[in-house]
Scaffold this motif. Sequence first.
Motif, mmCIF file in Angstrom:
data_model
loop_
_atom_site.group_PDB
_atom_site.id
_atom_site.type_symbol
_atom_site.label_atom_id
_atom_site.label_comp_id
_atom_site.label_asym_id
_atom_site.label_seq_id
_atom_site.Cartn_x
_atom_site.Cartn_y
_atom_site.Cartn_z
ATOM 1 N N UNK A 101 36.241 33.800 52.619
ATOM 2 C CA UNK A 101 36.457 35.069 53.306
ATOM 3 C C UNK A 101 36.756 36.204 52.317
ATOM 4 N N UNK A 102 37.164 35.845 51.103
ATOM 5 C CA UNK A 102 37.526 36.868 50.118
ATOM 6 C C UNK A 102 36.267 37.425 49.468
ATOM 7 N N UNK A 103 36.125 38.742 49.513
ATOM 8 C CA UNK A 103 34.975 39.399 48.895
ATOM 9 C C UNK A 103 35.331 39.766 47.464
ATOM 10 N N UNK A 104 34.588 39.239 46.512
ATOM 11 C CA UNK A 104 34.856 39.487 45.107
ATOM 12 C C UNK A 104 34.335 40.861 44.706
ATOM 13 N N UNK A 105 35.199 41.749 44.234
ATOM 14 C CA UNK A 105 34.690 42.994 43.639
ATOM 15 C C UNK A 105 34.023 42.680 42.302
ATOM 16 N N UNK A 106 33.204 43.593 41.839
ATOM 17 C CA UNK A 106 32.428 43.362 40.626
ATOM 18 C C UNK A 106 33.315 43.071 39.425
ATOM 19 N N UNK A 107 34.447 43.808 39.284
ATOM 20 C CA UNK A 107 35.291 43.581 38.111
ATOM 21 C C UNK A 107 35.911 42.192 38.123
ATOM 22 N N UNK A 108 36.155 41.640 39.328
ATOM 23 C CA UNK A 108 36.678 40.276 39.416
ATOM 24 C C UNK A 108 35.604 39.252 39.040
ATOM 25 N N UNK A 109 34.376 39.534 39.423
ATOM 26 C CA UNK A 109 33.269 38.658 39.026
ATOM 27 C C UNK A 109 33.178 38.585 37.501
ATOM 28 N N UNK A 110 33.254 39.760 36.859
ATOM 29 C CA UNK A 110 33.127 39.811 35.405
ATOM 30 C C UNK A 110 34.299 39.097 34.726
ATOM 31 N N UNK A 111 35.522 39.265 35.252
ATOM 32 C CA UNK A 111 36.684 38.569 34.685
ATOM 33 C C UNK A 111 36.509 37.053 34.779
ATOM 34 N N UNK A 112 35.996 36.602 35.916
ATOM 35 C CA UNK A 112 35.754 35.156 36.091
ATOM 36 C C UNK A 112 34.726 34.664 35.083
ATOM 37 N N UNK A 113 33.645 35.427 34.937
ATOM 38 C CA UNK A 113 32.603 35.029 33.988
ATOM 39 C C UNK A 113 33.123 35.052 32.552
ATOM 40 N N UNK A 114 33.999 36.001 32.240
ATOM 41 C CA UNK A 114 34.559 36.062 30.885
ATOM 42 C C UNK A 114 35.391 34.832 30.572
ATOM 43 N N UNK A 115 36.102 34.318 31.572
ATOM 44 C CA UNK A 115 36.860 33.080 31.375
ATOM 45 C C UNK A 115 35.931 31.942 30.985
ATOM 46 N N UNK A 116 34.849 31.807 31.739
ATOM 47 C CA UNK A 116 33.885 30.748 31.452
ATOM 48 C C UNK A 116 33.175 31.003 30.128
ATOM 49 N N UNK A 117 32.899 32.266 29.831
ATOM 50 C CA UNK A 117 32.228 32.599 28.578
ATOM 51 C C UNK A 117 33.066 32.164 27.377
ATOM 52 N N UNK A 118 34.362 32.441 27.418
ATOM 53 C CA UNK A 118 35.239 32.064 26.305
ATOM 54 C C UNK A 118 35.223 30.560 26.088
ATOM 55 N N UNK A 119 35.277 29.818 27.194
ATOM 56 C CA UNK A 119 35.254 28.360 27.077
ATOM 57 C C UNK A 119 33.907 27.874 26.548
#
Length: 491
Positions: A101-119
């Motif tokens: 139900x939670x709609x991800x704003x674009x900046x939250x999408x990018x933060x999530x991807x940055x976490x995965x990118x670092x790993x």
Amino acid sequence: MPVQVEKMEECDRKTLQKIIVSRTQFFILEKLLNDAYGIRRPKSSEYELRKQVIQDLNDIAKDLYGNSASCPVVEEFGSFLMDLFTIESDLDLSINFRSSSYVFPRDEEIKTLQKFENKLRSLQNEGYVQKVKLIKRARVPIIKFVHTATNVRCDISVENRIGISKSLIIRLITSIDERFHKLCVLMKVWAKAHNINSPRDRTLNSFTIVLLVAFHLQTRDPPILPPFSDILKDGEDPASVNNSVRNFQNYGSRNAETLAGLFVSFLIKLASVEKLWPKGLCASPYLGHWIHKTWDTNIATMSVEDFLDRAQNVAGRVGKQEVKKIYYGIHYTIENISRFMNFKTEEFELNGSLFGIDYMNHPYPNLTMNNFNLNGVMDRRAGPNWSTWPLPTGHWGAPQPQAVTAGPGILWADQWVYDQPMMGGSGWTQGWAGGASTSSSGGAYGAAFMDDHLSWPQEMQPTMDPFGRRFQQHPYGNCTMISHFTEGVIA
């Protein structure tokens, strides 16, 4: 617009009748297409490799978020979920959090991807993944990388649940008629071979190809697939669609068209509407017929309506210049099929012009897709050192295999080749050619070959080989070749 469409459809029928003039050749084309489909269907091991990639990414998610309710799940969508992938297809993945139900704003999408990118970058240093790249400015932010152990290319986005829903629906619909599945796979392989299956380059994305194929089957007489609106009338969730699809099994049984007939008629249909896209013509798989439609950008270069969100044009990113490239490939293919039907082109030549080199049946079993680019041509930058590889045995009296000494970047051709005057004389040479990328001659057994960006002299176009076969200039800009080169060309 309806009158124009009726005229177009009548023209389609007449064009198809003109092309399919030989029953024998038509049967050969049917076998060629079914073989091409069978060769490119993934083995069970290739399904397992992709499942392993998904499992590895879910392990990364647990490492980043802990094994708790807040931990996201990495799920597949796109060609793998639709079961329309080949071994060179990218694996599309979505990081989905448990609260839908939670709609991800674009900046939250990018933060999530940055976490995965670092790993992933830390894993890249250890050799587990390669080519990690976060693309923030794309319409949908993604991480691209290659999983080293499986050599699978991956694209990861965040909360792409709509992509998962569309993929599940298409997968269920492919069960209605096997011709839908086969034609989707073949058209995707054909588009890749002609370099027109790249949304990044503003040509056709795979989802557009799939919907165009579905639309073609919906508009046959009698139809092979129902309008998607009929399938989705009881709901768009997987359970409702699954129940609906059961009611449409054998829907197209009254239509006896073969895979070859559908392949050719699909290309003819696309060719016939080339001038109508700019007038607002739109393919609607949801309704199952042509409509007139404009978008926010007024008239699109090509228009294919999204069946779940009809306000979206899935072909909206096709560029004005790129559509010319798409239609070059369409007309070029129709011409080659017509030549084959009239006994002017041989089966292996047609196969090459449709799908590129059949690398899985290549005489050198150690070759993989890494040795070829998407045109199906050999890439001199990939693979092992070819300097000691044996020569292929030619079809028309080529010499017995001997060691190749020309080094990397070799072109093999076991047909008649024309020596260019600029490279040591002219005339026909029988045998195979082994030319390096420095435009050197092929040696005692070969004919001279050009460098990557050279073209045949004008006076050689058109010309005939000693058997009366016409040579053709290769349509792609990165090299020029004659139609009889079957073993590989320099990329």
